[in-house]
Design a protein around this motif. Structure first.
Motif, PDB file in Angstrom:
ATOM      1  N   LEU A 161       0.827  -1.212   0.000  1.00 17.97           N
ATOM      2  CA  LEU A 161       0.000   0.000   0.000  1.00 17.97           C
ATOM      3  C   LEU A 161       0.860   1.261   0.000  1.00 17.97           C
ATOM      4  O   LEU A 161       0.537   2.246  -0.681  1.00 17.97           O
ATOM      5  N   SER A 162       1.950   1.255   0.746  1.00 20.78           N
ATOM      6  CA  SER A 162       2.834   2.428   0.790  1.00 20.78           C
ATOM      7  C   SER A 162       3.476   2.670  -0.568  1.00 20.78           C
ATOM      8  O   SER A 162       3.581   3.818  -1.027  1.00 20.78           O
ATOM      9  N   ALA A 163       3.893   1.593  -1.222  1.00 16.60           N
ATOM     10  CA  ALA A 163       4.475   1.733  -2.555  1.00 16.60           C
ATOM     11  C   ALA A 163       3.437   2.266  -3.539  1.00 16.60           C
ATOM     12  O   ALA A 163       3.743   3.124  -4.378  1.00 16.60           O
ATOM     13  N   LEU A 173       7.749   6.465 -16.597  1.00 12.97           N
ATOM     14  CA  LEU A 173       6.983   5.588 -15.725  1.00 12.97           C
ATOM     15  C   LEU A 173       7.796   4.360 -15.326  1.00 12.97           C
ATOM     16  O   LEU A 173       7.758   3.923 -14.169  1.00 12.97           O
ATOM     17  N   GLU A 174       8.534   3.799 -16.262  1.00 17.43           N
ATOM     18  CA  GLU A 174       9.375   2.636 -15.966  1.00 17.43           C
ATOM     19  C   GLU A 174      10.425   2.978 -14.906  1.00 17.43           C
ATOM     20  O   GLU A 174      10.697   2.170 -14.009  1.00 17.43           O
ATOM     21  N   SER A 175      10.994   4.161 -14.990  1.00 14.68           N
ATOM     22  CA  SER A 175      11.992   4.554 -13.986  1.00 14.68           C
ATOM     23  C   SER A 175      11.353   4.729 -12.615  1.00 14.68           C
ATOM     24  O   SER A 175      11.956   4.400 -11.583  1.00 14.68           O
ATOM     25  N   VAL A 176      10.113   5.223 -12.590  1.00 18.22           N
ATOM     26  CA  VAL A 176       9.382   5.361 -11.323  1.00 18.22           C
ATOM     27  C   VAL A 176       9.135   3.988 -10.713  1.00 18.22           C
ATOM     28  O   VAL A 176       9.326   3.778  -9.502  1.00 18.22           O
ATOM     29  N   LEU A 177       8.709   3.032 -11.540  1.00 18.73           N
ATOM     30  CA  LEU A 177       8.439   1.683 -11.041  1.00 18.73           C
ATOM     31  C   LEU A 177       9.719   1.010 -10.542  1.00 18.73           C
ATOM     32  O   LEU A 177       9.697   0.297  -9.534  1.00 18.73           O
ATOM     33  N   ALA A 178      10.816   1.237 -11.248  1.00 21.25           N
ATOM     34  CA  ALA A 178      12.092   0.664 -10.805  1.00 21.25           C
ATOM     35  C   ALA A 178      12.498   1.235  -9.452  1.00 21.25           C
ATOM     36  O   ALA A 178      13.029   0.528  -8.586  1.00 21.25           O
ATOM     37  N   GLU A 179      12.223   2.522  -9.243  1.00 23.54           N
ATOM     38  CA  GLU A 179      12.531   3.163  -7.959  1.00 23.54           C
ATOM     39  C   GLU A 179      11.696   2.560  -6.837  1.00 23.54           C
ATOM     40  O   GLU A 179      12.192   2.328  -5.723  1.00 23.54           O
ATOM     41  N   LEU A 180      10.416   2.285  -7.130  1.00 24.05           N
ATOM     42  CA  LEU A 180       9.542   1.683  -6.122  1.00 24.05           C
ATOM     43  C   LEU A 180      10.031   0.285  -5.743  1.00 24.05           C
ATOM     44  O   LEU A 180      10.034  -0.089  -4.559  1.00 24.05           O
ATOM     45  N   GLU A 181      10.418  -0.501  -6.738  1.00 25.96           N
ATOM     46  CA  GLU A 181      10.909  -1.859  -6.461  1.00 25.96           C
ATOM     47  C   GLU A 181      12.104  -1.834  -5.516  1.00 25.96           C
ATOM     48  O   GLU A 181      12.210  -2.647  -4.598  1.00 25.96           O
ATOM     49  N   GLN A 182      12.986  -0.900  -5.755  1.00 23.32           N
ATOM     50  CA  GLN A 182      14.199  -0.831  -4.940  1.00 23.32           C
ATOM     51  C   GLN A 182      13.919  -0.260  -3.554  1.00 23.32           C
ATOM     52  O   GLN A 182      14.444  -0.763  -2.555  1.00 23.32           O
ATOM     53  N   VAL A 227       6.952  -5.607  -9.013  1.00 27.79           N
ATOM     54  CA  VAL A 227       6.078  -4.812  -9.870  1.00 27.79           C
ATOM     55  C   VAL A 227       5.873  -5.548 -11.188  1.00 27.79           C
ATOM     56  O   VAL A 227       6.836  -6.027 -11.803  1.00 27.79           O
ATOM     57  N   TYR A 228       4.614  -5.634 -11.617  1.00 25.97           N
ATOM     58  CA  TYR A 228       4.267  -6.297 -12.870  1.00 25.97           C
ATOM     59  C   TYR A 228       3.512  -5.311 -13.754  1.00 25.97           C
ATOM     60  O   TYR A 228       2.736  -4.489 -13.272  1.00 25.97           O
ATOM     61  N   ARG A 229       3.737  -5.412 -15.055  1.00 23.91           N
ATOM     62  CA  ARG A 229       3.176  -4.464 -16.013  1.00 23.91           C
ATOM     63  C   ARG A 229       2.415  -5.193 -17.107  1.00 23.91           C
ATOM     64  O   ARG A 229       2.768  -6.323 -17.478  1.00 23.91           O
ATOM     65  N   ALA A 230       1.407  -4.532 -17.649  1.00 21.48           N
ATOM     66  CA  ALA A 230       0.675  -5.060 -18.803  1.00 21.48           C
ATOM     67  C   ALA A 230       0.119  -3.889 -19.593  1.00 21.48           C
ATOM     68  O   ALA A 230      -0.277  -2.873 -19.014  1.00 21.48           O
ATOM     69  N   GLY A 231       0.101  -4.026 -20.907  1.00 20.79           N
ATOM     70  CA  GLY A 231      -0.449  -2.975 -21.746  1.00 20.79           C
ATOM     71  C   GLY A 231       0.379  -2.766 -22.999  1.00 20.79           C
ATOM     72  O   GLY A 231       1.596  -2.986 -23.011  1.00 20.79           O
TER      73      GLY A 231
END
Length: 746
Positions: free
Chosen positions: A71-73, A205-214, A220-224
Motif C-alpha cells: 500500500l505504501s508503494a 513511468l518505468e523509472s518510477v516503477l524501478a525506484e519503487l521496487e528498490q 512490480v508487474y506491467r501489462a499494456g
C-alpha cells in the motif's frame, strides 16, 4: 542544373523536417501496413477498431508479502504518477462514478439467472439470498438494502467486473493470492501507445516503477500495449546503434583506408543522404505519411546507391590521365543510368501490390535511387580528384590481377551445378511462415509479467472476435445478445473462458424493458414479504423505465461499437480463452467470426505469393529492357549472376530449415537490383581495374550494411538481412566469373 538540384534538396530538407517536427509523418501501427478494404467487411472493421480498443490501457500490479508495504508503494506511485501529463490514473472514484450512473438503471440491469428465477415463479429464492446476506458477518448497510434489496444489481456488477476475489481499500483494488497482497492500479494513455509522447511518458513511468521496487522491496508487474511499444522502440534504438552503427563504422574505416582522405567519405554520404531525402519527401507528398517499415526497408533498397558513388570514386581515383579524370561522369553515365533504370523497373513492380507498405517502399526506392544518382552526376564533378592516388591505383591493379588469376570461367559450370542441386533440395524441404507475429519481437519479461497479471485476474487474452452488423444499434444489440446466450453454453462446456461485449453493460432496449418488467413482477411477488421479514420502514418500490444510452464513465462501450460509412451499425465482441475451432454455425447472417492474427497471416501469405509473381515480372521486364540495349547475345551473361544470387538467397535458408516469408521475397528484389548493377558495370568495364575495385568495395559495404541485419532480434528484419547478405555474397563472387575477361566499353 546543378544549382537547381541543390535548391530542390534544400527545399525537401525543410519540408520533411517540418513534417517530422509536427509529429504527423511517421506511422508505426502494425495494422496501418494493410489496405483499408480487405477480404470481408468484418476483417476491415477489426483492423480499424480492434487494435485500438485496449491500446490506451495500462495495468500495474504492486505485490508484496507485507500488505502495508504494498500500500505504501502504491501511495507513492500515485503521487509520482501525477507528474506525467500523458498518463491518467483511473482511481476508485471513477469506478464509483460508473456504479452511480449504472445504479440509476438498476431495475433493468439483471443477470439471466435472476430473470429465470423471477419468470419461473421462484422469486422467493432471491428473498432468501437477501436474508442470508443480511444475517451473515458481511451484512448489508441500510442504503444498499433500500436501493438493491434483492442484490440483483450487485450480482450484475460482480458478473461483469469479475473481482469477487478482490476488495477496495483506501481507494485501491486489493487482491490476496498465493500468500501475497496485490495492489492493482489502472492507468490510461491520453495519446496513442505508439506515439513518441507516450513512449517518453512510459520511459519515465518505468523509472518510477524501478525506484519503487528498490525502495520498498516489492515486485512490480506491467501489462499494456504501451509497455510493449516502448520496449520495442528501445530495442530498435539499441539495434540501430549497435548493428547500424557498427556497419557504418566499418564502412568508414574501409573508405578512409582505401582513399586515405575524408573527401570520398563525404561524397558517398552526400549521395545516400540525397537519395533518402528525395525518397522520403516524395513518399510523404504521395501518401501523406510513411510507415516505419517502409522507411527501414526502403532505405535498405536504395542502399545499392553505394554502388553509384563507389564506381565514380574508384574511376576518378584509379586513373592517371587528367583527360580521363575530366570525363569520369561522361564515361560512366551509360552504365550508371542503365543500372538505375534496371533497378527502377524492378522496384516499380512493388507498386502494383495491393499493400500500402509495399507501395510506399516502391515510391521511396524509385525516387531514392534517382536522387542518389542525380547527386553523383551533378555534384560529384565539382569535387577534384585526390592528389595522392598511389594506394588506390595499386589496390585496383592488384585486385584486377587477382580476379583474372582466381576467377576462372570454367568454375562457373561447377557453381551453376551446385546452385541447381541446392535449389532442388530446398524445393523439397522448404516451407513458408506467414504468421504476423514474426513482425514483432516482444520483450520476454513483459510477456511473463502480462501472463502473471492475467493469472491473478483469472482472465486470458485472445485475438478472436465476432463482428455483428445491423441496420440500427438496437438490431445489433439484440443479435449480439442471441450470440451471448450461445457463448454462455460454451463457457459451461469449458470451451471458452470469457468474453467482452458492449451489451454486457448496456443491454438492448428490448432486454432492458423485459428486465424492468421482470423486476416489477419481483416487487409484486416479494416486496411486502421482504419488508416484513427484514423490518423495513417502507416497502421496496419500482422506478420508472428509462432506456440507457452511452455512459461517459463507460468508454469501453463506445470503443466496441460504431457506425459504418454506409449508415449501418456494428459491435465488436472479444472471445477470451477459446479452445479449439470456433463453431461459426452459432452466428447469425450478419455476424462474422475472425481471428485477426490468422486472417492477417493469410493476407501476408497472399501478398508473399503476389510479390513473388511481381519479382518474376520485374526480372522479365529488366531482361527485355537490357536486351534492347545489349542485345540477346550479352543478355544471358548479364542475367546469370543476379539470377543465381536470387536462387541461392531463396534456397540456402530453406535448405537449413528456415521458412520463406514475405520479407525474404522483398530481399530478393534488392539482391536482383544489386546483382544486375554488378553485371552491367562488369559488362561495360570488365577489364578496367577501377570496375573491379568498385565492385569489391560496393560488395563489401553492402555485406556489412545488410548482412549484419541478420543479427537483429526481429525475425522479419533478420530474415531480410540473411537473404540479402547471401545474395550479395553470391553476386560478389559469381559476377567476376562471367565478366572478368570482358573488354572495356561494350
Amino acid at each position: 542544373m546543378r544549382r537547381a538540384w541543390i535548391a530542390v534538396l534544400f527545399t525537401l530538407l525543410i519540408y520533411s523536417g517540418a513534417r517530422f517536427f509536427n509529429g504527423n509523418a511517421m506511422q508505426t501501427s502494425l495494422f496501418a501496413m494493410f489496405p483499408s478494404q480487405t477480404q470481408t467487411v468484418a476483417l476491415d472493421i477489426a483492423l480499424q477498431h480492434a487494435s485500438s480498443i485496449f491500446e490506451h490501457d495500462l495495468v500495474v500490479v504492486i505485490e508484496s508479502e507485507q500488505k502495508q508495504r504494498a500500500l505504501s508503494a502504491a501511495q507513492l506511485f500515485v503521487e509520482l504518477e501525477g507528474t506525467l501529463e500523458g498518463i491518467r490514473l483511473i482511481d476508485a472514484q471513477q469506478h464509483i462514478e460508473l456504479f452511480k450512473q449504472l445504479s440509476s438503471y438498476r431495475q433493468q440491469l439483471l443477470i439471466q439467472q435472476d430473470v429465470d428465477l423471477i419468470n419461473s415463479g421462484n422469486s422467493s429464492e432471491l428473498t432468501l439470498q437477501t436474508l442470508k446476506r443480511l444475517y451473515s458477518p458481511a451484512g448489508m448497510v441500510g442504503s444498499s438494502l433500500e436501493l438493491d434489496p434483492w442484490l440483483t444489481f450487485e450480482r450484475f456488477l460482480l458478473q461483469r467486473i469479475n473481482d469477487q476475489n478482490f476488495n477496495y481499500q483506501n481507494g485501491y483494488l486489493l487482491g490476496n493470492q498465493d500468500g501475497k497482497t496485490q495492489v492493482f492500479i489502472q492507468l490510461e494513455l491520453l495519446n496513442s501507445a505508439y506515439s513518441s509522447d507516450s513512449i517518453d511518458d512510459i520511459s519515465v513511468l518505468e523509472s518510477v516503477l524501478a525506484e519503487l521496487e528498490q525502495k520498498f522491496d516489492v515486485d512490480v508487474y506491467r501489462a499494456g500495449a504501451g509497455f510493449h511499444s516502448t520496449s520495442a522502440m528501445q530495442l530498435a534504438t539499441t539495434e540501430i546503434s549497435v548493428i547500424g552503427g557498427g556497419a557504418l563504422l566499418m564502412i568508414i574505416v574501409i573508405v578512409l583506408w582505401l582513399f586515405a582522405h575524408p573527401k570520398p567519405l563525404f561524397m558517398t554520404t552526400l549521395s545516400i543522404f540525397s537519395g533518402v531525402l528525395l525518397g522520403l519527401s516524395v513518399t510523404l507528398l504521395w501518401f501523406g505519411e510513411i510507415h516505419v517499415m517502409s522507411l527501414v526497408m526502403g532505405s535498405s533498397l536504395i542502399g545499392l546507391s553505394f554502388d553509384y558513388a563507389f564506381h565514380y570514386l574508384s574511376y576518378q581515383n584509379s586513373v592517371v590521365s587528367p583527360v580521363e579524370r575530366a570525363t569520369v561522369g561522361q564515361k560512366l553515365r551509360p552504365a550508371l543510368l542503365l543500372g538505375m533504370f534496371s533497378s527502377v523497373i524492378a522496384y516499380s513492380c512493388l507498386f502494383f501490390a495491393n499493400l500500402p507498405v509495399l507501395n510506399q517502399m516502391a515510391v521511396f526506392s524509385v525516387f531514392g535511387l534517382f536522387g542518389a544518382l542525380a547527386t553523383v552526376l551533378l555534384i560529384y564533378p565539382q569535387f577534384s580528384p585526390l592528389n595522392d592516388q598511389t594506394r588506390t591505383i595499386r589496390l585496383a591493379n592488384n585486385l584486377s590481377q587477382f580476379a583474372v588469376q582466381v576467377f576462372k570461367p570454367k568454375l562457373l559450370f561447377v557453381v551453376v551445378t551446385g546452385y541447381l542441386l541446392l535449389a532442388a533440395f530446398a524445393v523439397m524441404v522448404g516451407h513458408t511462415n506467414d504468421d504476423v507475429r514474426i513482425l514483432q519481437s516482444p520483450d520476454a519479461r513483459l510477456v511473463a509479467e502480462e501472463a502473471y497479471i492475467q493469472h491473478l485476474l483469472n482472465r486470458q487474452s485472445g485475438s478472436d472476435w465476432v463482428i455483428t452488423i445491423g441496420k440500427n444499434a438496437e438490431q445489433v444489440a439484440q443479435h449480439e445478445e442471441l450470440l451471448i446466450a450461445q457463448l454462455d453454453n460454451l463457457i459451461i462446456q469449458h470451451k471458452l473462458t470469457a468474453y467482452t461485449a458492449a451489451t454486457q453493460w448496456i443491454p438492448s432496449q428490448e432486454r432492458q424493458l423485459a428486465n424492468w418488467h421482470s423486476y416489477q413482477a419481483l416487487l409484486a411477488q416479494q416486496a411486502e414479504l421482504l419488508a416484513l421479514k427484514v423490518g423495513m420502514s417502507s416497502v421496496p418500490s419500482g422506478v420508472p423505465y428509462d432506456p440507457m444510452g452511452q455512459l461517459e464513465a463507460l468508454p469501453l462501450v463506445s470503443k466496441l461499437t460504431g457506425q459504418l460509412d454506409d449508415g449501418r451499425y456494428f459491435s465488436l465482441l472479444l472471445l477470451q480463452g477459446l479452445t479449439g475451432e470456433f463453431d461459426e454455425g452459432l452466428l447469425l447472417q450478419d455476424q462474422y467470426y475472425l481471428n485477426y492474427v490468422n486472417d492477417i497471416g493469410l493476407m501476408l501469405g497472399e501478398y508473399r505469393r503476389n510479390v513473388t509473381q511481381l519479382l518474376a515480372i520485374a526480372i522479365v521486364s529488366v531482361m527485355f529492357a537490357m536486351s534492347i540495349y545489349f542485345g540477346f547475345k550479352n543478355l544471358l551473361r548479364l542475367m546469370i549472376s543476379p539470377l543465381l544470387a536470387v536462387m541461392i538467397a531463396a534456397a540456402l535458408p530453406a535448405a537449413f530449415g528456415l521458412p520463406l516469408t514475405l520479407f525474404n521475397v522483398l530481399g530478393l528484389f534488392l539482391i536482383f537490383g544489386i546483382g544486375i548493377d554488378y553485371s552491367i558495370f562488369l559488362l561495360c568495364h570488365g577489364r578496367s581495374a577501377h570496375t573491379i575495385l568498385a565492385v569489391f568495395i560496393a560488395g563489401l559495404s553492402s555485406l556489412l550494411s545488410f548482412g549484419l541485419m541478420a543479427l537483429s532480434s526481429n525475425y522479419a528484419i533478420s530474415s531480410f538481412g540473411l537473404t540479402v547478405g547471401l545474395g550479395i555474397l553470391s553476386s560478389w563472387l559469381v559476377a567476376p566469373l562471367v565478366f572478368v575477361k570482358e573488354k572495356d566499353d561494350v
